[in-house]
Scaffold this active site. Structure first.
Site, PDB file in Angstrom:
ATOM      1  N   GLY A  11       0.590  -1.249   0.305  1.00 27.66           N
ATOM      2  CA  GLY A  11       0.544  -0.277   0.014  1.00 27.66           C
ATOM      3  C   GLY A  11       1.216   0.825  -0.308  1.00 27.66           C
ATOM      4  NE  ARG A  72      -2.289  -4.718  -0.852  1.00 27.50           N
ATOM      5  CZ  ARG A  72      -2.203  -3.319  -0.069  1.00 27.50           C
ATOM      6  NH1 ARG A  72      -0.691  -3.983   0.655  1.00 27.50           N
ATOM      7  NH2 ARG A  72      -2.428  -3.028   0.456  1.00 27.50           N
ATOM      8  CG  ASP A 103       5.231  -7.725   8.547  1.00 20.71           C
ATOM      9  OD1 ASP A 103       6.054  -7.818   9.598  1.00 20.71           O
ATOM     10  OD2 ASP A 103       4.680  -8.981   8.390  1.00 20.71           O
ATOM     11  CB  THR A 125       2.045   0.879   6.654  1.00 21.09           C
ATOM     12  OG1 THR A 125       1.519  -0.059   6.406  1.00 21.09           O
ATOM     13  CG2 THR A 125       3.437  -0.113   6.769  1.00 21.09           C
ATOM     14  CG  ASP A 127      -1.408   0.069   8.291  1.00 16.30           C
ATOM     15  OD1 ASP A 127      -2.812   0.436   7.621  1.00 16.30           O
ATOM     16  OD2 ASP A 127      -1.257  -1.030   7.180  1.00 16.30           O
ATOM     17  CG  ASP A 129       1.189  -3.007  10.252  1.00 17.88           C
ATOM     18  OD1 ASP A 129       2.182  -2.365   9.614  1.00 17.88           O
ATOM     19  OD2 ASP A 129       0.725  -3.658   9.931  1.00 17.88           O
ATOM     20  NE  ARG A 171      -2.045  -4.802   4.970  1.00 17.36           N
ATOM     21  CZ  ARG A 171      -2.576  -5.465   4.416  1.00 17.36           C
ATOM     22  NH1 ARG A 171      -3.851  -6.091   4.383  1.00 17.36           N
ATOM     23  NH2 ARG A 171      -2.364  -4.475   3.348  1.00 17.36           N
TER      24      ARG A 171
HETATM   25  O1  F6P Z   1      -1.604  -1.305   4.779  1.00 19.55           O
HETATM   26  C1  F6P Z   1      -2.380  -0.620   4.202  1.00 19.55           C
HETATM   27  C2  F6P Z   1      -4.077  -0.486   4.180  1.00 19.55           C
HETATM   28  O2  F6P Z   1      -4.424   1.098   3.657  1.00 19.55           O
HETATM   29  C3  F6P Z   1      -4.526  -0.714   4.817  1.00 19.55           C
HETATM   30  O3  F6P Z   1      -4.624  -0.125   6.375  1.00 19.55           O
HETATM   31  C4  F6P Z   1      -5.789  -1.754   4.441  1.00 19.55           C
HETATM   32  O4  F6P Z   1      -5.942  -2.703   5.451  1.00 19.55           O
HETATM   33  C5  F6P Z   1      -4.904  -2.127   3.402  1.00 19.55           C
HETATM   34  O5  F6P Z   1      -4.025  -1.245   3.040  1.00 19.55           O
HETATM   35  C6  F6P Z   1      -5.832  -1.815   2.341  1.00 19.55           C
HETATM   36  O6  F6P Z   1      -5.135  -2.601   0.646  1.00 19.55           O
HETATM   37  P1  F6P Z   1      -5.527  -2.067  -0.918  1.00 19.55           P
HETATM   38  O7  F6P Z   1      -4.602  -0.851  -1.175  1.00 19.55           O
HETATM   39  O8  F6P Z   1      -5.075  -3.526  -0.882  1.00 19.55           O
HETATM   40  O9  F6P Z   1      -6.856  -1.752  -0.303  1.00 19.55           O
END
Ligand code: F6P
Length: 321
Positions: A11, A72, A103, A125, A127, A129, A171
């Protein structure tokens, strides 16, 4: 070392551009060619790679998103994908790699490092986390964005005597909810680290109402559940007029706050320094205002330490309203 690569993965997060700029600047300072790898690990597999110039990093410090793009990559998780990434790194003579991501991206960084591509991780990130570092790049910006949204939402909730429940990202980590909730004066914060039964939460909101508090703001981490479901539950149990709000990707975009720009600059620079010092397979971060680095394996899967004191201060004080 003559040539290094840099990629952003997973992300996107505000401040990734500041980190890319720092890697480029420090690379140039150390007489290195800096290759930009576009679209994360997918770009490494596909050879979407070219040398960065000053023009690429000009005027990007303050911009959200990532000029290198991100992805991703499922393919990178396969043996064949990893093999192709390794041979591409070799083909481009990449002697060191900086991976900016969370991570999942660090797991990829470790694989590459173990297979002979010296790699350093930079924590990017929203998050927050990653337990080995106090802050990840982008977290403070996301907190600011949500804090501002809370006040906008509160205005309209007050006008209708409603309760608003705002679901934020993170997350499995409740840090965005906690920090934005405290800064935004939330009446209740729901996080996975300190689970509060919905029955109790609904009862508390009902009691607030009985005591004359007609508007409440609940900030809910996505790891604690879905705002829509919580709102439906509270509505059914109490009859309260409650609205679910999901700001979604607005909290991942936007210009990084100054703190994230500075952190990204420090960490990007340190990542290149480590490569030049011959220290590989490490992750950079910050602890008690010091820039640190730890082995990638110690950074991966290390849960964030949640500030329970701040959480209970916020929720308890308000429960006694
Ligand atoms: O890890 C960053 C994040 O924005 C999280 O907070 C969220 O759950 C996820 O990515 C959303 O992922 P995507 O961009 O694949 O929808």
């Amino acid at each position: 070392m003559r040539k290094i690569g840099v990629l952003t993965s997973g992300g996107d997060t505000p401040g990734m551009n500041s980190a890319i700029r720092a890697v480029f600047k420090e690379g140039v300072r150390q007489n290195l060619n800096v290759l930009g790898i576009f679209h994360g690990y997918r770009g490494l597999i596909e050879g979407n790679i070219r040398e960065l110039t000053h023009a690429d990093v000009e005027n990007i410090m303050h911009k959200g998103g990532t000029v290198l793009r991100t992805a991703r990559s499922e393919e990178f998780k396969t043996d064949d994908g990893l093999k192709r990434a390794l041979s591409m790194a070799k083909a481009y003579s990449i002697e060191g790699l900086v991976v900016i991501g969370g991570d999942g991206s660090y797991r990829g960084a470790k694989l590459l490092n173990d297979m002979g591509v010296p790699t350093i991780g930079v924590p990017g990130t929203i998050d927050n986390d990653m337990g080995y570092t106090d802050y990840t790049i982008g977290f403070n910006t996301a907190v600011n964005t949500i804090t501002n949204e809370i006040y906008n939402i509160r205005d309209t909730m007050r006008a209708h005597d409603r309760v608003g429940v705002i679901e934020v990202m993170g997350r499995y980590c409740g840090d965005i909810a906690l920090w934005a909730g405290v800064a935004g004066g939330a009446d209740m914060i729901l996080v996975p680290e300190c689970p509060l039964p919905w029955e109790d939460a609904a009862q508390t909101l009902y009691e607030y109402r009985l005591r004359g508090k007609l508007t409440s703001i609940v900030v809910m981490a996505e790891g604690a559940g879905k705002a829509e479901e919580f709102a439906a539950f509270v509505r059914e149990k109490t009859g309260i007029d409650i609205k679910a709000i999901v700001p979604g990707y607005t909290q991942r975009g936007g210009n990084p706050v100054a703190y994230d720009r500075i952190l990204a600059s420090q960490l990007g620079q340190r990542a290149v320094e480590l490569l030049c010092e011959g220290q590989f397979g490490r992750a950079v971060g910050t602890k008690r205002n010091q820039i640190i680095d730890v082995p990638l394996e110690d950074a991966i899967g290390r849960l964030d330490s949640f500030d329970e004191k701040l959480y209970y201060f916020n929720n308890n004080v308000l429960a006694k309203f």
